[in-house]
Scaffold this motif. Structure first.
Motif, PDB file in Angstrom:
ATOM      1  N   ALA A   1       3.897 -18.596  81.693  1.00  0.00           N
ATOM      2  CA  ALA A   1       3.866 -19.702  82.651  1.00  0.00           C
ATOM      3  C   ALA A   1       3.001 -20.843  82.111  1.00  0.00           C
ATOM      4  O   ALA A   1       3.372 -22.013  82.213  1.00  0.00           O
ATOM      5  N   ILE A   2       1.850 -20.492  81.507  1.00  0.00           N
ATOM      6  CA  ILE A   2       1.004 -21.526  80.903  1.00  0.00           C
ATOM      7  C   ILE A   2       1.791 -22.256  79.814  1.00  0.00           C
ATOM      8  O   ILE A   2       1.803 -23.481  79.741  1.00  0.00           O
ATOM      9  N   THR A   3       2.469 -21.454  78.970  1.00  0.00           N
ATOM     10  CA  THR A   3       3.211 -22.049  77.853  1.00  0.00           C
ATOM     11  C   THR A   3       4.272 -23.013  78.362  1.00  0.00           C
ATOM     12  O   THR A   3       4.383 -24.146  77.887  1.00  0.00           O
ATOM     13  N   ILE A   4       5.046 -22.564  79.367  1.00  0.00           N
ATOM     14  CA  ILE A   4       6.126 -23.412  79.878  1.00  0.00           C
ATOM     15  C   ILE A   4       5.549 -24.673  80.507  1.00  0.00           C
ATOM     16  O   ILE A   4       6.061 -25.775  80.319  1.00  0.00           O
ATOM     17  N   PHE A   5       4.431 -24.510  81.219  1.00  0.00           N
ATOM     18  CA  PHE A   5       3.807 -25.660  81.861  1.00  0.00           C
ATOM     19  C   PHE A   5       3.403 -26.702  80.825  1.00  0.00           C
ATOM     20  O   PHE A   5       3.726 -27.878  80.937  1.00  0.00           O
ATOM     21  N   LEU A   6       2.706 -26.237  79.776  1.00  0.00           N
ATOM     22  CA  LEU A   6       2.277 -27.155  78.710  1.00  0.00           C
ATOM     23  C   LEU A   6       3.488 -27.794  78.041  1.00  0.00           C
ATOM     24  O   LEU A   6       3.514 -29.000  77.793  1.00  0.00           O
ATOM     25  N   ALA A   7       4.503 -26.955  77.782  1.00  0.00           N
ATOM     26  CA  ALA A   7       5.684 -27.464  77.080  1.00  0.00           C
ATOM     27  C   ALA A   7       6.367 -28.536  77.904  1.00  0.00           C
ATOM     28  O   ALA A   7       6.809 -29.563  77.385  1.00  0.00           O
TER      29      ALA A   7
ATOM     30  N   TYR B   1       4.280 -31.814  77.799  1.00  0.00           N
ATOM     31  CA  TYR B   1       4.391 -32.558  76.554  1.00  0.00           C
ATOM     32  C   TYR B   1       5.832 -32.756  76.116  1.00  0.00           C
ATOM     33  O   TYR B   1       6.100 -33.134  74.980  1.00  0.00           O
ATOM     34  N   ASP B   2       6.769 -32.416  77.008  1.00  0.00           N
ATOM     35  CA  ASP B   2       8.184 -32.605  76.728  1.00  0.00           C
ATOM     36  C   ASP B   2       8.640 -31.879  75.466  1.00  0.00           C
ATOM     37  O   ASP B   2       9.342 -32.422  74.625  1.00  0.00           O
ATOM     38  N   LEU B   3       8.208 -30.636  75.337  1.00  0.00           N
ATOM     39  CA  LEU B   3       8.567 -29.855  74.158  1.00  0.00           C
ATOM     40  C   LEU B   3       9.395 -28.633  74.527  1.00  0.00           C
ATOM     41  O   LEU B   3       9.598 -27.746  73.713  1.00  0.00           O
ATOM     42  N   LEU B   4       9.861 -28.602  75.788  1.00  0.00           N
ATOM     43  CA  LEU B   4      10.505 -27.391  76.282  1.00  0.00           C
ATOM     44  C   LEU B   4      11.694 -27.009  75.414  1.00  0.00           C
ATOM     45  O   LEU B   4      11.877 -25.837  75.075  1.00  0.00           O
ATOM     46  N   GLN B   5      12.477 -28.013  75.044  1.00  0.00           N
ATOM     47  CA  GLN B   5      13.694 -27.685  74.319  1.00  0.00           C
ATOM     48  C   GLN B   5      13.406 -27.181  72.910  1.00  0.00           C
ATOM     49  O   GLN B   5      13.995 -26.213  72.454  1.00  0.00           O
TER      50      GLN B   5
END
Lengths: 327, 297
Positions: free
Chosen positions: B126-132, B135-139
C-alpha cells in the motif's frame, strides 16, 4: 452474555448507547456538510450535483460495508473475518470478468442494462453462497484455516481475473488498472440509484432481524439451544451479505479493510452488544471514515483519489494489531 | 518467428541470432530465477520453522519493490546494479522487520505466521502504490514488478541472474546448517551451530535473490511456497537430498508457465507470473486443506 460484556473496554465517559448514536450522527452530518460546502467554485450547480453523487455513493458503500461486515462477524462468531478478507469481492470481479469473457461483450457494470445486471447478480450471489457455505462446513473449527483459505481464494480469484482480462484485450492496461482500486467518482448516476435501491432494500430486511443476530453472535451451539434455525439463518444471511457486497463492488470496486476497521471500532464505541446499536454505530463510523478521510486527503493533504490506498494501509496495520493481540 | 532446426541454426545467421540473443538467455533466465526463488522459499521455511511462508508471503518481495520504487524516484538514471543493491537492502530490512513482528507472537500456530506475513506485505505494497501514484510512476512500477515477464529478457539483461545461480549453489552447499537451524535456536546452539550467523546468511540469500529477481524479471508469486512443499510431500524432508529436486522443479515449473503463457493466446504473450499466480494458488489451497486433514487425523 455477561462474559462477553466484560471484554469491552468501556470508555470513561458514561453515555447511553442512544446518546452515542446521536453524537455520531451529528458528527457525520457535520462531515457531510463540510464535504458539500468547502471550496465551492463559480460553477455552483455542476459542483453541487457532482459532489452530491460522490457523497451518495460513499453513503451507499458505507451502509453496505458496515452491515455486511458486522453481520458476517456475527454469523461466523469471529471478529477478524470480513467478507472482503474472505475473497468475496475478488470473486465478484472474477465472475463479472468471466461473463464478459465468455459472452464477448462490454463489461456489464460499466454500461449496463438493469435486467441483465439482476440476472448476473443472482447467479454470482448463488455461487458465492454455495462456495462459502461449503467452506464453513468443511473447516468448521479452525478459524485460522478458514481465514487463510479465504485469503488464498481471494488471491486465486484476482489472478484468474487478471489472466482473463489479459486474454480479453492485451492493450487496455489502464481499464484493468482502474478496476484494481476502489474509486468513488466514476459510477454512472443510474447505477448509483439502482445500487441504492437494492442495498437499502436488503439492508432494511437485515436490519429488521437485529434480535436474531444478537442470538447468533453467542455462537453456534448457544444459538441452536435457544431455538434458532441455525443453518437456514446463516444461509439467508450469507445470501443477503453477498448481495450487499456484490452491488457495492460493482459500484466502486474492492475495499478490503474498511469493514474490518469500522466493525471493530463499533464494538468499542457502541457501548452495547445489541445489534440495534452496533449496526447504526458502524454505519455512521463508516460514513465518517469515508467522507472525513476524503476531506482530509483532498483539502489538507492535497491528494485526491488516494482514499482506498490509505484505507488499505491503515487497515493492514490494524489487522496485524488485531492478530497480534489475539495470539 | 520461423521454425528452428539444427541445420537452419547452422546455416541461417538470422535464426542463429534469434536463438542466441533471445531464446537461450530467456530459457536460462527462467531456469535460474525459478530454481533460486524455490530455494529462497525453502530457506525461509526452514528459518521460520513454518511450511507456509515464502518471500512474497512475508513482505520480502513487497519490500524489494518498495526499494526499487524509491531508487526510481530519487535516482531515475541509476544503473541496474544500483537498483538491485537497493532492492536487496530493502528486502533484507523488510524480512528482518517481519521476523521481529513474529517474535511478538507467543503462540505460533502454523497459519498465523503466513497470515501476518500476507498483511505485512499488503501494508508495504500500500505504501509503494501510494508513493507510485503520488510520483506518477504506477505504470512503470507495474511494468517492472507486475511483470514476472520474461519476454524482455534478452542477451545483456539477464546476466545478473548468474549471480542468483551462484547463491543457489551456495545455499545447496550449506543446506545442512539450515536444516539444523530449523530445529530451533536452543537446539542448534546446543549442538554447536552459530545460530545468528546461519540466520544472517539465510536472510541475506533470501534478500539478495528476491532483490535481483524483482529487478530483472519481476515477482514470481507462490513459487517458493509450492515447490518445496510438493518436493517434501514426494521425497521427504532430507534437505541435502531434496534441494537439487527443488531447484529442478522450480526451474521446470517457471519454464512450463512461460510456455503456457506464450501458447494460449499465440501472437500475444501472457507473463509467466500471471499463470503462476493461478496455478500456484490452486496448489497452495490443495496443500492447506491437505495439511488440515493431516492435523485432524
Amino acid at each position: 452474555m455477561q462474559k462477553v460484556k466484560h471484554n469491552f473496554k468501556q470508555p470513561s465517559i458514561k453515555l447511553s448507547p442512544k446518546q452515542r448514536v446521536g453524537l455520531l450522527l451529528m458528527l457525520s452530518l457535520l462531515v457531510m456538510i463540510l464535504f458539500m460546502t468547502i471550496n465551492l467554485g463559480n460553477n455552483l450547480h455542476y459542483i453541487l450535483i457532482r459532489r452530491g453523487y460522490i457523497l451518495f455513493t460513499m453513503i451507499i458503500v458505507a451502509f453496505a460495508a458496515s452491515i455486511a461486515t458486522v453481520l458476517f462477524q456475527s454469523i461466523t462468531n469471529n471478529r477478524i473475518l470480513t467478507p472482503s478478507l474472505m475473497g468475496f469481492e475478488a470473486l465478484f470481479i472474477l465472475i463479472q470478468t468471466m461473463i464478459v469473457f465468455f459472452y464477448n461483450d462490454t463489461p456489464s457494470y460499466w454500461v449496463f442494462s438493469i435486467i441483465k445486471f439482476i440476472g448476473e447478480s443472482c447467479l454470482l450471489v448463488a455461487f458465492a453462497v454455495l462456495l462459502y457455505r461449503w467452506l464453513f462446513s468443511f473447516v468448521h473449527f479452525n478459524i485460522n484455516l478458514i481465514l487463510m483459505v479465504g485469503i488464498v481464494l481471494g488471491t486465486l480469484f484476482r489472478s484468474a481475473a487478471a489472466l482473463l482480462q489479459r486474454l480479453l484485450d492485451p492493450n487496455e492496461f489502464s481499464v484493468l488498472q482502474s478496476r484494481m482500486f476502489a474509486t468513488f467518482t466514476k459510477a454512472s448516476p443510474e447505477l448509483i440509484w439502482f445500487s441504492a435501491i437494492v442495498i437499502f432494500f436488503f439492508g432494511f430486511i437485515l436490519w429488521r432481524k437485529c434480535h436474531l443476530f444478537d442470538v447468533l453472535a453467542l455462537g453456534r451451539n448457544q444459538a441452536i439451544n435457544l431455538g434458532v434455525d441455525y443453518r437456514r439463518t446463516v444461509t439467508t444471511t450469507l445470501l443477503l451479505i453477498s448481495i450487499l457486497v456484490a452491488v457495492s463492488t460493482a459500484l466502486v470496486g474492492p475495499l478490503t479493510f474498511l469493514g474490518l476497521m469500522i466493525a471493530n471500532l463499533a464494538y468499542l464505541i457502541a457501548g452495547s452488544n445489541q445489534h440495534r446499536y452496533i449496526l447504526p454505530v458502524a454505519f455512521l463510523l463508516a460514513m465518517i471514515a469515508l467522507i472525513g478521510g476524503q476531506l482530509i486527503l483532498e483539502y489538507v493533504l492535497h491528494m485526491a483519489g488516494a482514499l482506498s490506498i490509505v484505507l488499505e494501509f491503515i487497515g493492514g496495520i490494524f489487522f496485524i494489531y488485531l492478530v497480534l493481540k489475539r495470539f | 518467428m520461423s521454425d528452428i532446426s539444427p541445420s537452419s541454426l547452422w546455416s541461417n545467421s538470422h535464426i542463429r541470432d534469434i536463438f542466441f540473443i533471445s531464446r537461450v538467455p530467456r530459457t536460462i533466465a527462467l531456469l535460474l530465477a525459478g530454481s533460486a526463488m524455490s530455494v529462497a522459499g525453502l530457506i525461509m521455511q526452514l528459518l521460520t520453522q513454518n511450511r507456509f511462508v515464502e518471500p512474497s508471503l512475508a513482505g520480502t518481495t513487497q519490500s524489494a519493490s518498495l526499494g526499487l520504487l524509491i531508487i526510481m524516484i530519487f535516482v531515475p538514471s541509476a544503473s541496474i546494479i544500483t537498483k538491485m543493491i537497493v532492492a536487496s537492502l530493502f528486502a533484507m530490512a523488510g524480512t528482518v522487520l517481519f521476523m521481529l513482528i513474529l517474535r511478538k507472537i507467543v503462540l505460533k500456530s502454523a497459519l498465523i505466521v503466513p497470515l501476518v506475513g500476507i498483511m505485512f506485505g499488503s501494508v508495504i505494497s500500500a505504501i509503494t502504490i501510494f508513493l507510485a501514484m503520488h510520483y506518477d510512476l504506477l505504470q512503470s512500477l507495474g511494468a517492472w514488478i507486475g511483470g514476472g515477464d520474461f519476454s524482455s529478457v534478452i542477451q545483456g539483461r539477464y546476466e545478473l541472474l548468474w549471480l542468483v545461480g551462484l547463491l543457489t549453489l551456495f545455499a545447496c552447499w550449506v543446506a545442512d546448517s539450515f536444516t539444523v537451524a530449523a530445529m530451533g535456536r536452543e537446539f542448534s546452539t546446543n549442538i554447536g551451530l552459530n545460530y545468528r550467523r546461519v540466520m544472517l546468511m539465510g536472510l541475506s540469500v533470501i534478500a539478495v535473490v528476491s532483490g535481483i529477481i524483482i529487478v530483472v524479471v519481476g515477482a514470481l508469486p507462490f513459487l517458493g511456497l509450492i515447490v518445496p512443499n510438493l518436493v517434501s510431500l514426494m521425497m521427504g524432508d532430507n534437505i541435502r537430498k531434496t534441494i537439487p529436486w527443488v531447484c529442478l522443479m522450480g526451474g521446470g515449473l517457471v519454464l512450463l508457465c512461460d510456455i503456457i503463457g506464450r501458447v494460449i493466446r499465440y501472437p500475444f504473450e501472457i507473463p509467466a507470473s500471471t499463470i503462476l499466480g493461478v496455478i500456484g494458488a490452486v496448489i497452495f489451497l490443495f496443500l492447506l486443506i491437505n495439511q488440515s486433514r493431516y492435523a485432524k487425523s
